[in-house]
Design a protein around this motif. Structure first.
Motif, short mmCIF file in Angstrom:
data_model
loop_
_atom_site.label_atom_id
_atom_site.label_comp_id
_atom_site.label_asym_id
_atom_site.label_seq_id
_atom_site.Cartn_x
_atom_site.Cartn_y
_atom_site.Cartn_z
N UNK A 39 0.86 -1.17 0.00
CA UNK A 39 0.00 0.00 0.00
C UNK A 39 0.90 1.23 0.00
N UNK A 40 0.79 2.04 -1.04
CA UNK A 40 1.60 3.26 -1.12
C UNK A 40 0.75 4.42 -0.61
N UNK A 41 1.27 5.09 0.43
CA UNK A 41 0.55 6.25 0.95
C UNK A 41 1.36 7.51 0.65
N UNK A 42 0.65 8.57 0.37
CA UNK A 42 1.27 9.88 0.17
C UNK A 42 0.78 10.79 1.29
N UNK A 43 1.71 11.30 2.06
CA UNK A 43 1.42 12.21 3.16
C UNK A 43 1.71 13.62 2.66
N UNK A 44 0.81 14.55 2.90
CA UNK A 44 1.06 15.92 2.45
C UNK A 44 0.68 16.94 3.52
N UNK A 45 1.42 18.06 3.48
CA UNK A 45 1.15 19.19 4.35
C UNK A 45 0.88 20.38 3.43
N UNK A 72 8.00 13.43 9.03
CA UNK A 72 7.74 14.87 9.04
C UNK A 72 7.73 15.39 7.60
N UNK A 73 6.68 16.15 7.29
CA UNK A 73 6.52 16.71 5.94
C UNK A 73 6.56 18.23 6.05
N UNK A 74 7.43 18.85 5.24
CA UNK A 74 7.59 20.30 5.24
C UNK A 74 6.34 21.00 4.69
N UNK A 79 5.42 13.30 1.12
CA UNK A 79 6.32 12.16 1.28
C UNK A 79 5.53 10.89 1.01
N UNK A 80 6.21 9.90 0.44
CA UNK A 80 5.57 8.61 0.16
C UNK A 80 6.17 7.53 1.03
N UNK A 81 5.32 6.58 1.40
CA UNK A 81 5.74 5.42 2.16
C UNK A 81 5.08 4.19 1.54
N UNK A 82 5.81 3.09 1.43
CA UNK A 82 5.23 1.83 0.98
C UNK A 82 5.06 0.95 2.21
N UNK A 83 3.82 0.56 2.48
CA UNK A 83 3.50 -0.24 3.65
C UNK A 83 3.18 -1.66 3.22
N UNK A 84 3.73 -2.60 3.93
CA UNK A 84 3.60 -4.00 3.56
C UNK A 84 2.30 -4.61 4.09
#
Length: 115
Positions: A39-45, A72-74, A79-84
């Protein structure tokens, strides 16, 4: 608010939307895309402050004892994270933010294998 679907699909949303009326605050958001590898998540600020996100696995599908990730996102960044997923292809994660408005996103389901 929660949205449910087949095969354990869940998207949960909590928080105070009034945060978005103040551009000087952090405006957190999370988007999710499933793939056969995870699962690819994109975190944004999207606001004027950095946002610290905490990503935690829920115990529903065998994630007991996992350590939460902190990202932490500026301001204005992402930022992206791949979750297993588990060996059975299941996932269940909750993302919170340090914005003080109760921000929480939960997403669960089953990653479909490639055909």
């Amino acid at each position: 608010m929660d949205a449910h679907g087949p095969d354990g699909f869940l998207r949960g949303y909590k928080g105070d939307v009034r945060t978005w009326s103040d551009a000087s605050k952090g405006r957190p958001e999370v988007s999710v895309v499933e793939s056969p590898t995870g699962v690819r998540i994109t975190l944004s600020s999207q606001g004027g402050r950095a946002v610290e996100f905490t990503i935690g696995a829920n115990s529903a599908f065998g994630a007991v004892g996992s350590v939460p990730q902190v990202v932490t996102v500026a301001p204005g960044g992402s930022a992206e994270q791949l979750l297993a997923p588990t060996a059975a292809g299941r996932y269940d994660y909750t993302v919170t933010a340090n914005t003080g408005d109760g921000f929480e996103r939960r997403f669960a389901g089953r990653v479909q294998p490639e055909r």
